[in-house]
Structures are given as structure tokens and as C-alpha cells.
Design an enzyme around this catalytic site. Sequence first.
Site, PDB file in Angstrom:
ATOM      1  N   ARG A 206       0.845  -1.192   0.000  1.00  0.00           N
ATOM      2  CA  ARG A 206       0.000   0.000   0.000  1.00  0.00           C
ATOM      3  C   ARG A 206       0.883   1.247   0.000  1.00  0.00           C
ATOM      4  O   ARG A 206       2.062   1.203   0.362  1.00  0.00           O
ATOM      5  CB  ARG A 206      -0.903   0.031   1.231  1.00  0.00           C
ATOM      6  CG  ARG A 206      -1.879  -1.140   1.342  1.00  0.00           C
ATOM      7  CD  ARG A 206      -2.731  -0.990   2.589  1.00  0.00           C
ATOM      8  NE  ARG A 206      -3.710  -2.056   2.734  1.00  0.00           N
ATOM      9  CZ  ARG A 206      -3.544  -3.137   3.493  1.00  0.00           C
ATOM     10  NH1 ARG A 206      -2.409  -3.291   4.170  1.00  0.00           N
ATOM     11  NH2 ARG A 206      -4.496  -4.053   3.575  1.00  0.00           N
TER      12      ARG A 206
ATOM     13  N   LYS B 216      -2.462  -2.013   8.041  1.00  0.00           N
ATOM     14  CA  LYS B 216      -3.648  -1.471   8.686  1.00  0.00           C
ATOM     15  C   LYS B 216      -3.804  -2.082  10.076  1.00  0.00           C
ATOM     16  O   LYS B 216      -3.534  -3.258  10.291  1.00  0.00           O
ATOM     17  CB  LYS B 216      -4.892  -1.761   7.842  1.00  0.00           C
ATOM     18  CG  LYS B 216      -4.964  -0.930   6.569  1.00  0.00           C
ATOM     19  CD  LYS B 216      -6.287  -1.143   5.852  1.00  0.00           C
ATOM     20  CE  LYS B 216      -6.407  -0.227   4.645  1.00  0.00           C
ATOM     21  NZ  LYS B 216      -7.701  -0.406   3.940  1.00  0.00           N
TER      22      LYS B 216
ATOM     23  N   HIS C 138      -2.367   1.980  -5.893  1.00  0.00           N
ATOM     24  CA  HIS C 138      -3.395   0.953  -5.794  1.00  0.00           C
ATOM     25  C   HIS C 138      -3.528   0.166  -7.096  1.00  0.00           C
ATOM     26  O   HIS C 138      -3.830  -1.032  -7.067  1.00  0.00           O
ATOM     27  CB  HIS C 138      -4.731   1.576  -5.393  1.00  0.00           C
ATOM     28  CG  HIS C 138      -5.376   0.859  -4.249  1.00  0.00           C
ATOM     29  ND1 HIS C 138      -4.763   0.718  -3.018  1.00  0.00           N
ATOM     30  CD2 HIS C 138      -6.559   0.208  -4.145  1.00  0.00           C
ATOM     31  CE1 HIS C 138      -5.552   0.033  -2.206  1.00  0.00           C
ATOM     32  NE2 HIS C 138      -6.636  -0.302  -2.867  1.00  0.00           N
TER      33      HIS C 138
ATOM     34  N   ARG D 195      -0.911  -2.292  -7.004  1.00  0.00           N
ATOM     35  CA  ARG D 195      -1.291  -3.348  -6.052  1.00  0.00           C
ATOM     36  C   ARG D 195      -2.279  -4.326  -6.697  1.00  0.00           C
ATOM     37  O   ARG D 195      -2.128  -5.548  -6.570  1.00  0.00           O
ATOM     38  CB  ARG D 195      -1.906  -2.690  -4.818  1.00  0.00           C
ATOM     39  CG  ARG D 195      -2.331  -3.640  -3.695  1.00  0.00           C
ATOM     40  CD  ARG D 195      -2.740  -2.806  -2.483  1.00  0.00           C
ATOM     41  NE  ARG D 195      -3.449  -3.553  -1.463  1.00  0.00           N
ATOM     42  CZ  ARG D 195      -2.882  -4.241  -0.478  1.00  0.00           C
ATOM     43  NH1 ARG D 195      -1.567  -4.300  -0.405  1.00  0.00           N
ATOM     44  NH2 ARG D 195      -3.606  -4.868   0.439  1.00  0.00           N
TER      45      ARG D 195
ATOM     46  N   HIS E 118      -4.661  -8.688   4.038  1.00  0.00           N
ATOM     47  CA  HIS E 118      -6.113  -8.661   4.175  1.00  0.00           C
ATOM     48  C   HIS E 118      -6.527  -9.469   5.410  1.00  0.00           C
ATOM     49  O   HIS E 118      -6.084 -10.605   5.586  1.00  0.00           O
ATOM     50  CB  HIS E 118      -6.790  -9.263   2.940  1.00  0.00           C
ATOM     51  CG  HIS E 118      -6.667  -8.401   1.727  1.00  0.00           C
ATOM     52  ND1 HIS E 118      -6.761  -8.905   0.444  1.00  0.00           N
ATOM     53  CD2 HIS E 118      -6.460  -7.060   1.586  1.00  0.00           C
ATOM     54  CE1 HIS E 118      -6.604  -7.921  -0.424  1.00  0.00           C
ATOM     55  NE2 HIS E 118      -6.427  -6.792   0.235  1.00  0.00           N
TER      56      HIS E 118
ATOM     57  N   TYR F  16      -9.916 -10.508  -6.581  1.00  0.00           N
ATOM     58  CA  TYR F  16      -8.927 -10.615  -7.651  1.00  0.00           C
ATOM     59  C   TYR F  16      -9.146 -11.842  -8.524  1.00  0.00           C
ATOM     60  O   TYR F  16      -8.623 -11.909  -9.629  1.00  0.00           O
ATOM     61  CB  TYR F  16      -7.510 -10.610  -7.057  1.00  0.00           C
ATOM     62  CG  TYR F  16      -7.164  -9.295  -6.413  1.00  0.00           C
ATOM     63  CD1 TYR F  16      -6.999  -8.150  -7.187  1.00  0.00           C
ATOM     64  CD2 TYR F  16      -7.036  -9.183  -5.036  1.00  0.00           C
ATOM     65  CE1 TYR F  16      -6.696  -6.937  -6.598  1.00  0.00           C
ATOM     66  CE2 TYR F  16      -6.732  -7.971  -4.450  1.00  0.00           C
ATOM     67  CZ  TYR F  16      -6.562  -6.853  -5.225  1.00  0.00           C
ATOM     68  OH  TYR F  16      -6.286  -5.651  -4.648  1.00  0.00           O
TER      69      TYR F  16
END
Length: 299
Positions: free
Chosen positions: A148, A170, A239, A242, A265, A274
Site C-alpha cells: 500500500r 492497517k 493501488h 497493487r 487482508h 482478484y
Amino acid sequence: MRFRDAKDLFIHAKKAAGMSPETIRDYESSIKNFCLFAVDKGVYSAEDVSPRLIEEYLIFKRRGGKNSPLTVFDSYRDMRTWFRWLKKKNYIPECPIDEVDAPRKGRQETRVFTVKEIGIIFSSFDKKSFFGYRDFCICKTLLGTGLRRAELVNLKDEDMVGNMFRVIGKGNKYRAVPIPNELSSILGHYISMRNELYPDAKYLFVNVTGKGLGKEGLSMVMRRVKERTGIQGERVSCHTFRHTFATMFLENGGSIAYLQKILGHSSISTTEKYLHLQTSGIRHEHAMYNPLDNKDWMI
């Protein structure tokens, strides 16, 4: 309670709870923008905010198409967290946003670079100059790891442990992201160049003053790439790199479970999107093996 106090108490609590600096900045920005709008409408305290005022703000955010549906939803979500926290702590008698319907996120089309576009991008850099090579290295890192934006700009040399990046993602969660062999060689050359110019650099990727590149600096790198390459219809951004990394990882036979760990994730359902982007791989496999175009089974 006046807006400033309501915001400061909330932000202090979130910092104490260990929220990432990125999340804190998002909260501060969303709350500040709403408060400015409210003050302009003659409302100065959190307890005086009505559901109608929040609805008017969301309409204002959407007006003229200046903000995407997802951006508007993100603002709503941050405000909802703030108001519900204020109500839970009894700083306000009621939670006004609970009477406001959540705005639609809109359909977000996930785009990826084509192989041709990737070639155009990497042939566009002046690799003889330090900053040209830095930008080249940044894009290689994004494509080779799927990091990210915030994760990349916060990288330091000590975060390169063996052939892994130690990344804070995150929720302030650490994870290990493999460094491809090609990227390892490119990074080694870049660090040698950087250390000659900025021996006291603290961050892996630096700006002209030797300080960390930062998110705005990285956004400028992406804008320059788009201007040089003339790529149309694609958002040239971290992004998009990514998304491209994730899609190609699966097309090349990678495991979705490992991809989830690499991308950071928390839920595999986020990673599963994806699976729907592998159109080129699906077309190739279909052309090779569909029973109408391949009739060996009839012999």
C-alpha cells in the site's frame, strides 16, 4: 460540547487505542471538514447536529461530482464512528447519524495494468539520474510486492530483513512481505546511490531534502509517470500497481491464501475479488482447453 473539544477527545481516545497514524489522519480530516460545513450553517456544537444537517453535508460532498461515491461513503463512515463514540461516552444525548441512510458506495471498477503498459512504464525512467532511478525503484517495489502507499513511504532500511520487508499495515499489524530477487538487486543499487547523496537518510525512499518521500511526494511520482507514458483510461496509482500485482500473482499460479497474507487482508473475501480480474488468463485457458475449439476428445 463544542466541535473542537468533541473532535480532540475522540482523536485522543483513538490514539490511545493504538489506531494507525493513517487512520487518525483520515478521522481528523473527515471530522474537520464536516465541522467547517456545520459552522458555516450556524451550528457550533456536536449536540446540536441534526440528521438533516448530515444529509445536507453528504449532498454537498456529492455535488458537481467532485468526490467519488466511495469518498462520500468514507466521510460518512468516519462521522458515524465519531458520533457513535460521542453517544457511547454520553457527550451527546442522541446519535444523529443513526437516522441517516448510508450513501451508496457506487460500483468501483478495479483496473490493472496490461503487460504492454507495464513495459511502457518501466522504459520511461531516466535511470542515470538519482531521482529517475528512485522512481523506477518505487514502481518496481509496488509491482513486485503489492504494498500500500502508506506502507511504502514508511519503509526504512532496517525493515529489509533478509529477503523480506517488515511492514506495518492497517491496524498497526506487522507482516512479512517477500522481496523478489530482481527487486533485491535494484534496491541494493538504489541504496548505494542514495547513501552517497544522503548518508543520514532515515527512510528507504527520500525526497530532495533527504527526508522521507511521504504520501504527497509519492502521488507526484505517480502523476509524472502518467504524464510521461500517456497511459489513458487507467488510474496510475499505487493501488493500480497493487491490483496488478495481485492479479498477476494469481494468473501465474499463486495461492489465494498466500496472497491474502502478502496483501495483509484480514478477510480472504477481500482477496477473492482478484479472482474476477484474471480475464486474460481465463481467455487464454479457455482458448486452449474449451471442448468446442479443441476436439481431440472426438478422436
